[in-house]
Write a protein that holds these residues in place. Structure first.
Motif, mmCIF file in Angstrom:
data_model
loop_
_atom_site.group_PDB
_atom_site.id
_atom_site.type_symbol
_atom_site.label_atom_id
_atom_site.label_comp_id
_atom_site.label_asym_id
_atom_site.label_seq_id
_atom_site.Cartn_x
_atom_site.Cartn_y
_atom_site.Cartn_z
ATOM 1 N N VAL A 153 45.344 9.275 61.466
ATOM 2 C CA VAL A 153 46.391 8.675 61.048
ATOM 3 C C VAL A 153 46.626 7.614 62.002
ATOM 4 O O VAL A 153 46.883 6.318 61.567
ATOM 5 C CB VAL A 153 47.615 9.499 61.220
ATOM 6 N N TYR A 154 46.377 7.382 63.358
ATOM 7 C CA TYR A 154 46.905 6.547 64.276
ATOM 8 C C TYR A 154 45.717 5.313 64.137
ATOM 9 O O TYR A 154 46.086 4.105 64.038
ATOM 10 C CB TYR A 154 46.829 6.808 65.477
ATOM 11 N N SER A 155 44.551 5.817 64.060
ATOM 12 C CA SER A 155 43.275 4.651 63.813
ATOM 13 C C SER A 155 43.245 3.723 62.372
ATOM 14 O O SER A 155 43.112 2.870 62.293
ATOM 15 C CB SER A 155 42.105 5.352 64.000
ATOM 16 N N ASN A 156 43.888 4.585 61.425
ATOM 17 C CA ASN A 156 44.121 3.978 60.300
ATOM 18 C C ASN A 156 45.315 3.577 59.791
ATOM 19 O O ASN A 156 45.841 3.702 58.566
ATOM 20 C CB ASN A 156 43.612 4.975 59.045
ATOM 21 N N ARG A 157 46.438 3.309 60.892
ATOM 22 C CA ARG A 157 47.545 2.889 60.434
ATOM 23 C C ARG A 157 47.952 1.750 59.582
ATOM 24 O O ARG A 157 48.847 1.479 59.000
ATOM 25 C CB ARG A 157 48.493 2.993 61.757
ATOM 26 N N VAL A 196 45.984 13.317 64.366
ATOM 27 C CA VAL A 196 46.942 12.335 65.040
ATOM 28 C C VAL A 196 46.143 11.135 65.247
ATOM 29 O O VAL A 196 46.338 9.969 64.917
ATOM 30 C CB VAL A 196 47.442 12.854 66.270
ATOM 31 N N VAL A 197 44.759 11.428 65.352
ATOM 32 C CA VAL A 197 43.535 10.109 65.790
ATOM 33 C C VAL A 197 43.317 9.683 64.330
ATOM 34 O O VAL A 197 43.610 8.391 64.383
ATOM 35 C CB VAL A 197 42.467 10.824 66.615
#
Length: 210
Positions: A200-204, A197-198
């Motif tokens: 994907v979110y940090s590299n969105r 999750v982290v």
């Protein structure tokens, strides 16, 4: 094409994984057919096969650090090595996770819950897909600390499950139904989910169109 030493170590890790999977599969099949007895180590509840599998797993996992260290130290980082290294890592962990969640007789005492296996493998698929999308745009995504913690948790949990909870069996007996092996598996699954999750979110921003 000349293959350097770090890449040879990576290839050896893939060979170890293949040997380990074939060994476990053959033993389980022959044991199910009654062709091979399950040799136990005293009253420990640990079979000789599981002990051998745990030793091979730890040996293969240790080469993951060794090949990367030597490649950086000797300045021998190659495209082939970059390609094979993550494949070797995924084969090592995912093959054992799948084996340990299947209803083999050897998994009667302790097995990895199916949902934990699904979470950990699905996380790797999502992260690898994200990296592929980023690579197509010329972006290199770095691993996060949660991903490294997930890897450590998996490398500890898998041999513990193979060894039926050893060396934490003393605490298991003292705590009743609470088993350290399962706690380690749940921790590895939780860290896998969190790191995914982290990541994907940090590299969105990778998903934004140019």
């Amino acid at each position: 094409m000349k293959i350097n030493v770090p890449t040879k170590i990576t290839i050896a890790r893939i060979a170890l994984v293949a040997f380990l999977v074939l060994l476990l599969a053959a033993y389980e099949i022959m044991g199910y057919c009654g062709l091979v007895p399950d040799v136990m180590l005293g009253d420990s509840g640990i079979s000789a096969l599981r002990l051998s599998a745990a030793v091979i797993f730890v040996l293969a996992a240790s080469t993951d650090f060794l090949d990367g260290y030597l490649a950086r130290k000797w300045n021998q980082v190659t495209t082939l090595g970059k390609f094979l290294d993550p494949i070797a890592d995924k084969l090592l962990v995912d093959s054992l996770l799948v084996y340990l969640c299947l209803p083999f007789p050897g998994n009667a005492n302790m097995a990895v819950p199916v949902f934990c296996t699904v979470i950990m493998i699905a996380r790797d698929l999502v992260v690898d897909a994200l990296r592929q999308v980023a690579a197509s745009k010329g972006v290199v995504l770095a691993a996060n600390v949660f991903g490294k913690a997930k890897t450590v948790a998996q490398m500890v949990a898998i041999p513990v499950v193979l060894l039926n909870g050893w060396p934490f069996t003393y605490f298991d007996y003292s705590w009743g139904y609470l088993r350290i092996g399962y706690i380690l598996v749940y921790l590895a699954a939780a860290l896998s989910l969190l790191s995914g999750v982290v990541y994907v979110y940090s590299n969105r921003k990778v998903f934004l169109e140019d």
